[in-house]
Motif scaffolding. Structure first.
Motif: not given
Length: 545
Positions: A255-273
């Motif tokens: 589990e990772f907290m989303l930071l200000p300015g980050e979007t769900e779409e960015q964090l759900l990308r496989d390369d981000t994970i």
């Protein structure tokens, strides 16, 4: 094996027979349960075990096949023990999980990094490890399949709740399937176990109170993990609070907290994970089981009962995951409700005893919600000043073992101590038993098989008495009274020469008896010699007057 037996203990234990429980002749209308998640399935199993007809209504075609909750505590395992399912479930758990808290970001922690604080919970009072990890689909399949034991319980997948109406005799529920077919089901009571967005709760006009966290969290579940640490690890650095924990059979949760300015779409990308979990392992995309973004809530229903409608599980209370108590609280709801519905529907108890459900459950889940919120805001803070204060406090606690042990016990288990409900003289204590609290479950002596106490108590009411107390005239009078025939408690003699505890501790004070409810809470404590005189008060207490 019959439900609740978990294997017959060795040795000879004196169970004093009593009169058979009086049951109504005509079967009641079924309890209608909306929602086949953990709370609904456990409630259906408990009702089935107790002979209460039930129908479970679920809009999905089957149970969930993705993990959600991951923490299973000792109280929940004790409920599973009563259902005869503890052995099957324990085979699918990681038992005795520990917790480690680091002040550094995850990427800067290695095998030589000293944790800010370690929590190693001791086995609980109730016979099992306090914190255990699991994969929710495994348990839901067991609960689903075990309903086949009960011919009087139906499980109806593919039917969505539409509406209900209630009257003095029962409740009528309208359901619809994917083909547009509509049916009406008639039941005695309706229990909403249909989640935080509960259509049943909304239809009943019961509001949700509370708030949601501003922060969002990315939740990732992977498979084929080779690390075997039985640990929840929290990385508490303000740059990005995060956690990871082991699940069974190669599952791992991140589990990772989303930071200000980050979007769900960015964090759900496989390369981000892949980048986020790279500190722990190179992630193969085929090992990614689930990815989602959650907003955590701390919300509760304004009422848990409206006439013949009862609210349970996430429909009644939604809490952040930081104390691992969301699903466990739903199982407590089910355990509290099942035997009360049995008393009302099968044994003639007054409907008013169902009001005790809210009186007993609300204060406890509200305490857990407050604990979860405090842990989230304090432990996983992004404020540097608050993080420094937390680090200082945790460092101090780590250096004071007695204080740490006390905090560990409190941090991983807020005891269910009721201050109102179906109890006689709340707070009265003798030995290890206290009215309004769950009876501890020690192991019994080797002469009796060395098993756990509940294996000797049956699955209904139990009357614990000292050695020889089972032949006391007062006990016989109580057994043969109106309330005794309705509750039909199993009389168990506990102490030297009878059922002895492995610890050598006294479960009861000399000359005292304890009436234990099916959910293992102590309902009353009184002198054995005065057992017969308790009948009128107990009849009134359980609505049997």
């Amino acid at each position: 094996m019959r439900a609740g037996s978990e294997g017959a203990p060795a040795g000879t234990v004196r169970h004093v027979p009593g009169p058979r429980r009086v049951r109504r002749v005509s079967p009641p209308l079924p309890v209608l349960i909306v929602g086949a998640g953990p709370t609904g399935l456990v409630l259906a199993n408990l009702l089935g075990q107790r002979g209460v007809p039930a129908v479970v209504i679920e809009k999905r075609s089957d149970v969930w096949d993705i993990p959600r909750a991951i923490a299973f505590d000792d109280e929940s395992l004790r409920s599973m023990q009563g259902l005869g399912l503890a052995h099957a479930l324990r085979a699918r758990l990681v038992e005795g999980c520990r917790a480690r808290y680091f002040r550094q970001p995850a990427a800067r922690v290695n095998g030589r990094t000293r944790p800010l604080i370690r929590f190693d919970p001791r086995p609980g009072l109730y016979g099992f490890e306090k914190i255990n990890s699991f994969a929710q689909p495994d348990l839901e399949r067991i609960w689903r399949d075990e309903l086949a034991r009960f011919a009087h319980v139906q499980l109806r997948f593919g039917w969505a709740f539409e509406s209900f109406r209630q009257d003095a005799e029962g409740v009528t529920v309208t359901v619809k399937n994917a083909a547009g077919q509509v049916q009406e089901l008639r039941g005695s009571y309706l229990v909403a176990c249909d989640g935080g967005r509960s259509p049943v709760r909304e239809c009943a006009g019961i509001a949700m109170e509370g708030s949601s966290f501003v922060e969002k969290w990315l939740v990732i579940d992977t498979v084929n993990d080779t690390k075997n640490d039985a640990c929840y690890t929290f990385y508490c650095h303000p740059s990005r609070p995060s956690m990871e924990g082991q699940g069974p059979k190669g599952m791992r949760r991140y589990e990772f907290m989303l930071l200000p300015g980050e979007t769900e779409e960015q964090l759900l990308r496989d390369d981000t994970i892949e980048r986020l979990v790279a500190y722990d392992k190179p992630l193969q995309r085929q090992d990614l089981w689930r990815k989602t973004v959650y907003t955590f809530h701390a919300r509760k229903a304004a009422a848990l009962r409206r006439g013949r409608v009862l609210i349970a599980g996430d429909a009644a209370h939604m809490m952040p995951p930081f104390a691992g108590q969301g699903m466990n609280s739903g199982i407590r709801d089910a355990a509290n409700l099942a035997w009360k519905l049995e008393l009302v529907l099968l044994h003639g108890a007054g409907d008013r005893i169902l009001d005790s459900y809210e009186a007993e459950r609300r204060p406890h889940f509200e305490r857990l919600m407050r604990l979860s919120v405090r842990l989230g805001r304090f432990v996983m803070t992004r404020q540097p000043a608050l993080a420094l204060l937390r680090n200082t406090i945790y460092f101090t606690i780590e250096s004071l073992p007695p204080v740490k042990r006390w905090i560990t016990d409190r941090n991983f288990n807020v005891p269910s101590r009721h201050r109102a409900g179906l109890y006689q003289e709340l707070g009265r204590a003798c030995g290890l038993a206290r009215v309004g609290e769950m009876l501890p479950q020690p192991r019994v002596g080797a002469r009796h098989g060395g098993g756990l106490l509940d294996e000797h108590l049956g699955t209904g009411f139990a009357l614990l008495v000292p050695p020889g107390g089972g032949t006391d005239t007062g006990v016989h009078v109580l057994q043969r009274s109106h309330v005794g025939r309705r509750l039909a408690p199993r009389v168990v003699e506990v102490g030297p020469g009878a059922l002895e505890l492995d610890s050598g501790k006294r479960l009861l004070a000399p000359g005292m008896a304890a009436l234990v409810r099916p959910d293992r809470f102590v309902a009353a404590i009184f002198p054995v010699a005065e057992a017969g005189a308790q009948a009128p008060a107990l009849e009134a207490l359980f609505g049997l007057d």
